[in-house]
Scaffold this active site. Structure first.
Site, PDB file in Angstrom:
ATOM      1  N   LYS A  44       1.155   4.424  -2.712  1.00  5.81           N
ATOM      2  CA  LYS A  44       0.892   5.800  -2.274  1.00  5.81           C
ATOM      3  C   LYS A  44       2.086   6.691  -2.566  1.00  5.81           C
ATOM      4  O   LYS A  44       1.926   7.867  -2.922  1.00  5.81           O
ATOM      5  CB  LYS A  44       0.551   5.834  -0.780  1.00  5.81           C
ATOM      6  CG  LYS A  44      -0.748   5.142  -0.398  1.00  5.81           C
ATOM      7  CD  LYS A  44      -1.953   5.688  -1.145  1.00  5.81           C
ATOM      8  CE  LYS A  44      -2.368   7.054  -0.685  1.00  5.81           C
ATOM      9  NZ  LYS A  44      -3.627   7.508  -1.340  1.00  5.81           N
ATOM     10  N   ASN A 104      -2.644   6.622  11.506  1.00  3.77           N
ATOM     11  CA  ASN A 104      -3.928   5.971  11.744  1.00  3.77           C
ATOM     12  C   ASN A 104      -4.941   7.020  12.205  1.00  3.77           C
ATOM     13  O   ASN A 104      -4.654   7.814  13.106  1.00  3.77           O
ATOM     14  CB  ASN A 104      -3.794   4.889  12.818  1.00  3.77           C
ATOM     15  CG  ASN A 104      -2.922   3.739  12.361  1.00  3.77           C
ATOM     16  OD1 ASN A 104      -3.141   3.178  11.306  1.00  3.77           O
ATOM     17  ND2 ASN A 104      -1.920   3.400  13.164  1.00  3.77           N
ATOM     18  N   TYR A 116       0.839  -1.199   0.000  1.00  2.35           N
ATOM     19  CA  TYR A 116       0.000   0.000   0.000  1.00  2.35           C
ATOM     20  C   TYR A 116       0.877   1.254   0.000  1.00  2.35           C
ATOM     21  O   TYR A 116       0.658   2.187  -0.782  1.00  2.35           O
ATOM     22  CB  TYR A 116      -0.915  -0.015   1.227  1.00  2.35           C
ATOM     23  CG  TYR A 116      -1.697   1.253   1.467  1.00  2.35           C
ATOM     24  CD1 TYR A 116      -2.645   1.692   0.554  1.00  2.35           C
ATOM     25  CD2 TYR A 116      -1.498   2.010   2.630  1.00  2.35           C
ATOM     26  CE1 TYR A 116      -3.382   2.853   0.781  1.00  2.35           C
ATOM     27  CE2 TYR A 116      -2.224   3.164   2.869  1.00  2.35           C
ATOM     28  CZ  TYR A 116      -3.160   3.579   1.947  1.00  2.35           C
ATOM     29  OH  TYR A 116      -3.880   4.733   2.172  1.00  2.35           O
TER      30      TYR A 116
END
Length: 372
Positions: free
Chosen positions: A113, A138, A109
């Protein structure tokens, strides 16, 4: 101003859309998500004065979806902007995983990105468009989907719904950002005052998170509200926890202490700011007739007609106040003053909201009988 949000139905997009729709009436909002067509995206890109690009994939079924959702879609978006000649400012949501360091060094991921970041930065160099990249840690807040990619959302949902939570290592540390802090920063970016980062984050362990949520769950039974200093993680987490309560848990029966005079019910308690109660007195009833060394109280009659009296211990002068629910007034019951409250009505119950500066302690009640 015309503002485009891609990924508008995702966690951040939904919160930002709500903030713009309800807080900035001058904004014309374009919301794009996966059910919208490419033609709609082209139309929005032509008109937009500012773009928040949140669309992407972070929990795919197949690893190849990272490339399609985060890289290929970014290429399409930038190509559309080039074709329509729109060089308005763009906020790109990225992730701390794009650093590819530490525990994120092998993040698929994060890799996509990072490529997306590079595409947008290159676009900014070519066109002169202001590209602002936010690497989010987060995130937690209302409307975040449990059992997806937020342990806070999962823990809050499970705790609120009497489901178990799983902790493999209580000492695991999390860096968290609260959605309202994120949205404030994103709105600042719209107004030209952004920092290109989230200024406020919180470090907490999984064990600490679980312990806080257990106390929150116990609040309807203990009546004790958690300490919530301004900007504290606990204050933010409690708001989030409440947003996951099911319908049946949003109403709580309280313990009414009843006798022939009426009733007394504790509503809320705090560790540092006392407690709030409601007192109901039958017609003609007088309650109180006691005093305290250190405790003080505030009485507010919300329904009915009352006389409140207080007298300094060792003196004869009586202070008397006639109050009613027709005009809300706060009467302060002072330390060292004996006091009472009388229902002056012959037919109507008297309802009084009472605040005391400390929670009642049966072992040390600080309450002494003496008539006014």
């Amino acid at each position: 101003m015309k503002v485009l949000i891609t990924g508008a139905k995702g966690f951040v997009g939904k919160n930002l859309s709500a903030a713009l729709r309800y807080g900035k009436k001058e904004i014309e909002l374009y919301e794009f998500d996966k059910e919208n067509s490419l033609e709609e995206l082209k139309e929005y890109c032509k008109k937009a004065d500012f773009i928040y690009h949140f669309a992407g994939v972070n929990r795919p079924k197949e690893i190849e979806e990272y490339q399609e959702g985060n890289v290929e879609f970014s290429k399409k978006m930038l190509q559309i902007l080039l074709e329509c000649g729109n060089i308005c400012p763009i906020v790109l949501s990225s992730s701390v995983q794009a650093s590819l360091t530490g525990r994120y060094k092998n993040s698929e991921y994060g890799k996509t990105k990072l490529v997306s970041e590079e595409l947008f930065l290159q676009y900014g160099k070519i066109t002169g468009a202001n590209v602002m990249i936010y690497r989010f840690p987060n995130l937690f807040g209302k409307w975040c989907k449990p059992e997806y990619n937020s342990v806070v959302a999962t823990f809050c949902y499970n705790m609120a719904n009497n489901l178990p939570i799983q902790i493999n290592d209580r000492d695991t540390k999390l860096e968290l950002a609260y959605i309202d802090d994120v949205i404030k920063e994103l709105l600042d970016a719209l107004d030209g005052r952004g920092h290109n980062c989230i200024p406020i984050t919180h470090i907490i362990t999984l064990g600490e998170l679980a312990d806080m949520l257990k106390k929150f769950k116990q609040q309807p039974e203990t009546l004790i509200l958690p300490e919530m200093p301004p900007e504290s993680f606990q204050k933010k987490l409690y708001s989030v926890y409440l947003s996951y309560l099911p319908r049946k848990a949003a109403i709580v029966s309280l313990l009414e202490n009843k006798d022939e005079r009426g009733s007394f019910t504790e509503l809320l308690k705090t560790k540092n700011c006392g407690q709030v109660s409601v007192n109901i007195s039958k017609p003609g009833v007088t309650k109180g007739q006691h005093w305290h060394h250190s405790k003080w109280e505030v009485f507010i009659v919300v329904s009915g007609h009352a006389r409140i009296q207080e007298r300094k211990i060792g003196t004869e002068e009586v202070w008397e106040y006639e109050v009613s629910g027709e005009k809300l007034q706060a009467v302060y019951l002072l330390p060292g003053y004996t006091h009472n409250i009388t229902n002056l009505s012959n037919t109507q119950d008297l309802v009084t909201l009472m605040w005391a500066n400390e929670v009642f302690d049966k072992e040390n009640p600080d309450t002494y009988r003496e008539e006014v």
